[in-house]
Design a protein around this motif. Structure first.
Motif, short mmCIF file in Angstrom:
data_model
loop_
_atom_site.label_atom_id
_atom_site.label_comp_id
_atom_site.label_asym_id
_atom_site.label_seq_id
_atom_site.Cartn_x
_atom_site.Cartn_y
_atom_site.Cartn_z
N GLU A 65 -27.92 -33.94 1.51
CA GLU A 65 -27.68 -32.64 1.55
C GLU A 65 -26.49 -31.55 1.07
OE1 GLU A 65 -28.92 -30.40 5.31
OE2 GLU A 65 -31.11 -30.32 4.27
N TYR A 66 -25.62 -32.18 0.95
CA TYR A 66 -23.79 -32.44 1.06
C TYR A 66 -24.44 -31.61 -1.16
CZ TYR A 66 -19.75 -31.38 0.08
OH TYR A 66 -17.95 -31.26 -1.10
N LEU A 67 -24.96 -33.41 -1.43
CA LEU A 67 -24.79 -33.83 -2.75
C LEU A 67 -26.01 -32.64 -3.09
CD1 LEU A 67 -24.25 -36.18 -5.01
CD2 LEU A 67 -26.75 -37.01 -4.31
N MET A 68 -26.43 -32.76 -3.05
CA MET A 68 -27.70 -31.77 -2.74
C MET A 68 -26.97 -30.23 -3.93
SD MET A 68 -31.54 -29.85 -1.49
CE MET A 68 -30.31 -29.40 0.13
N ALA A 69 -26.39 -29.62 -2.90
CA ALA A 69 -25.63 -28.22 -2.38
C ALA A 69 -24.65 -28.14 -4.01
CB ALA A 69 -25.23 -28.01 -0.57
N ILE A 70 -24.20 -29.40 -3.61
CA ILE A 70 -23.23 -29.82 -5.00
C ILE A 70 -23.70 -29.85 -6.78
CG2 ILE A 70 -20.91 -30.91 -5.63
CD1 ILE A 70 -20.05 -29.34 -3.28
N LEU A 71 -24.87 -30.76 -6.82
CA LEU A 71 -25.41 -30.72 -7.96
C LEU A 71 -25.55 -29.83 -8.55
CD1 LEU A 71 -26.95 -34.19 -7.78
CD2 LEU A 71 -24.34 -33.58 -8.64
N VAL A 72 -26.16 -28.47 -8.04
CA VAL A 72 -27.69 -27.39 -8.21
C VAL A 72 -26.01 -26.08 -8.52
CG1 VAL A 72 -29.23 -27.85 -6.42
CG2 VAL A 72 -27.21 -26.47 -5.95
N MET A 73 -25.22 -26.28 -8.83
CA MET A 73 -23.86 -25.43 -9.12
C MET A 73 -23.30 -25.17 -10.11
SD MET A 73 -21.94 -24.76 -5.72
CE MET A 73 -21.13 -25.67 -5.18
N PRO A 74 -23.52 -26.49 -11.28
CA PRO A 74 -22.64 -27.07 -11.90
C PRO A 74 -23.31 -25.98 -13.12
CG PRO A 74 -22.84 -29.30 -10.73
CD PRO A 74 -23.43 -28.28 -10.30
N ILE A 75 -21.99 -25.40 -14.07
CA ILE A 75 -22.35 -24.71 -15.32
C ILE A 75 -23.42 -25.59 -16.60
CG2 ILE A 75 -21.75 -23.41 -17.09
CD1 ILE A 75 -18.95 -22.89 -15.24
N GLY A 76 -24.32 -24.96 -16.90
CA GLY A 76 -25.32 -25.93 -17.69
C GLY A 76 -26.59 -26.49 -17.27
N ASN A 77 -26.26 -26.13 -16.11
CA ASN A 77 -27.73 -26.53 -15.88
C ASN A 77 -28.77 -25.92 -15.89
OD1 ASN A 77 -26.76 -28.91 -13.88
ND2 ASN A 77 -27.02 -28.23 -11.91
N ASN A 78 -29.95 -26.18 -15.58
CA ASN A 78 -31.12 -25.95 -16.25
C ASN A 78 -32.02 -24.92 -14.78
OD1 ASN A 78 -32.47 -27.63 -14.55
ND2 ASN A 78 -33.10 -28.85 -16.08
N ASP A 79 -32.95 -23.69 -15.16
CA ASP A 79 -33.44 -24.00 -14.23
C ASP A 79 -33.95 -24.02 -13.23
OD1 ASP A 79 -33.14 -21.26 -16.56
OD2 ASP A 79 -35.56 -21.42 -17.02
N VAL A 80 -34.53 -24.91 -13.31
CA VAL A 80 -35.07 -25.71 -11.79
C VAL A 80 -33.87 -25.86 -10.90
CG1 VAL A 80 -36.20 -27.23 -11.14
CG2 VAL A 80 -36.29 -26.96 -13.35
N ALA A 81 -32.43 -26.22 -11.37
CA ALA A 81 -31.66 -25.85 -10.55
C ALA A 81 -31.03 -24.15 -9.60
CB ALA A 81 -29.83 -26.23 -11.04
N VAL A 82 -31.51 -23.16 -10.82
CA VAL A 82 -31.63 -22.04 -10.19
C VAL A 82 -32.64 -21.73 -9.56
CG1 VAL A 82 -31.95 -19.73 -11.05
CG2 VAL A 82 -30.49 -21.72 -12.40
N LEU A 83 -33.95 -22.72 -9.54
CA LEU A 83 -34.58 -22.66 -8.61
C LEU A 83 -34.40 -23.54 -7.63
CD1 LEU A 83 -38.11 -21.87 -8.30
CD2 LEU A 83 -37.93 -24.47 -8.15
N HIS A 84 -34.25 -24.27 -6.95
CA HIS A 84 -33.54 -25.18 -6.01
C HIS A 84 -32.26 -24.19 -5.29
CE1 HIS A 84 -34.65 -28.51 -4.54
NE2 HIS A 84 -33.66 -29.26 -4.07
N ALA A 85 -31.64 -24.07 -6.02
CA ALA A 85 -30.42 -23.30 -5.33
C ALA A 85 -31.16 -21.78 -5.04
CB ALA A 85 -29.57 -22.53 -6.27
N GLY A 86 -31.74 -21.07 -4.73
CA GLY A 86 -32.38 -19.79 -4.44
C GLY A 86 -33.47 -20.32 -3.41
N SER A 87 -34.03 -21.95 -3.14
CA SER A 87 -35.28 -21.78 -2.20
C SER A 87 -34.77 -23.07 -0.92
CB SER A 87 -36.44 -22.48 -2.43
OG SER A 87 -36.23 -23.31 -3.62
N LYS A 88 -34.75 -24.42 -1.21
CA LYS A 88 -34.43 -25.79 -0.63
C LYS A 88 -33.35 -25.72 0.12
CE LYS A 88 -35.24 -30.20 1.71
NZ LYS A 88 -36.12 -30.07 2.03
#
Ligand code: ZN
Length: 227
Positions: A65-88
């Motif tokens: 879960e920590y890995l997930m929370a960190i990996l969705v953040m970096p600049i340059g990620n796609n819309d799926v990261a944004v979607l995932h950050a806002g839900s799961k």
């Protein structure tokens, strides 16, 4: 359902212990659930699995879960990261009285990236690198059908370090990765979340694995050379 049938899973992808489970690589929590995708896209198709012992599994710990929370953040990620950050990820952050939030948003502070103001958090880099190494070793096992017995190291071509000098290297590493891996096959059936590539033998003295998360965050796992 009948009682669990004992099937022999062989040995763990990482050690000589008998495997007790088959684990998702990377952890399943990185892949958005169908209920969270507005158009019903299923990002959990044919996820990679490897046999694992209890010590080396990639889930059932706070680490994934920590890995997930960190990996969705970096600049340059796609819309799926944004979607995932806002839900799961958001749900995981508020669970357990925000235990994960305290870890992730530890020492948050304003910084500038390419002249743009943004926020930086202190990242438990050794913990993230240990997780990335496990994922790299598991992918190697899956790809080559044998354990990766060498000492390896992890390099991330994404600016997320506390050290600005390391972050300055990130674009160079990204360029190097593009040259080494450009045109090579991409493995993973949900590439908007994750795919990996493997160098051909002639490119390096040994295999190196490039892992790309959310179309942005990338890390390479490569054998440590003897000095
Ligand atoms: Zn093991």
């Amino acid at each position: 359902m009948s009682k669990k049938t004992k099937t022999d899973l062989g040995t763990c992808y990482m050690c000589d212990q008998r495997a007790t489970t088959r684990e998702h690589v990377p952890p399943q929590c990185l892949f958005p659930e169908k209920k969270d995708t507005p158009d019903g896209t299923d990002y959990r198709i044919n996820l990679v699995k490897v046999p694992s012992c209890a010590i080396h599994n990639l889930s059932k710990s706070a680490d994934d879960e920590y890995l997930m929370a960190i990996l969705v953040m970096p600049i340059g990620n796609n819309d799926v990261a944004v979607l995932h950050a806002g839900s799961k990820v958001l749900r995981a952050l508020v669970r357990n009285n925000g235990a994960l939030v305290k870890k992730v948003l530890h020492k948050i502070r304003p910084v500038e990236v390419d002249g743009q103001p943004t926020l930086a958090v202190k990242i438990d880099t050794p913990r993230i690198y240990a997780e990335l190494e496990k994922i790299g070793r598991a992918l190697y096992f899956k790809h080559f059908g044998k354990k990766w017995v060498d000492q390896v190291f992890v390099a991330t071509a994404s600016a997320f370090s506390e050290d600005p000098n390391v972050n300055k290297l990130a674009p160079m590493l990204k360029e190097l990765d593009a040259r080494l891996f450009g045109g090579l096959p991409r493995y993973g059936e949900n590439p908007d979340v994750f795919f990996y590539q493997v160098t051909p033998q002639e490119a390096l003295p040994q295999a190196a694995i490039r892992m790309v998360f959310y179309g942005g965050f990338e890390a390479v796992v490569v054998k440590k050379m003897d000095v």
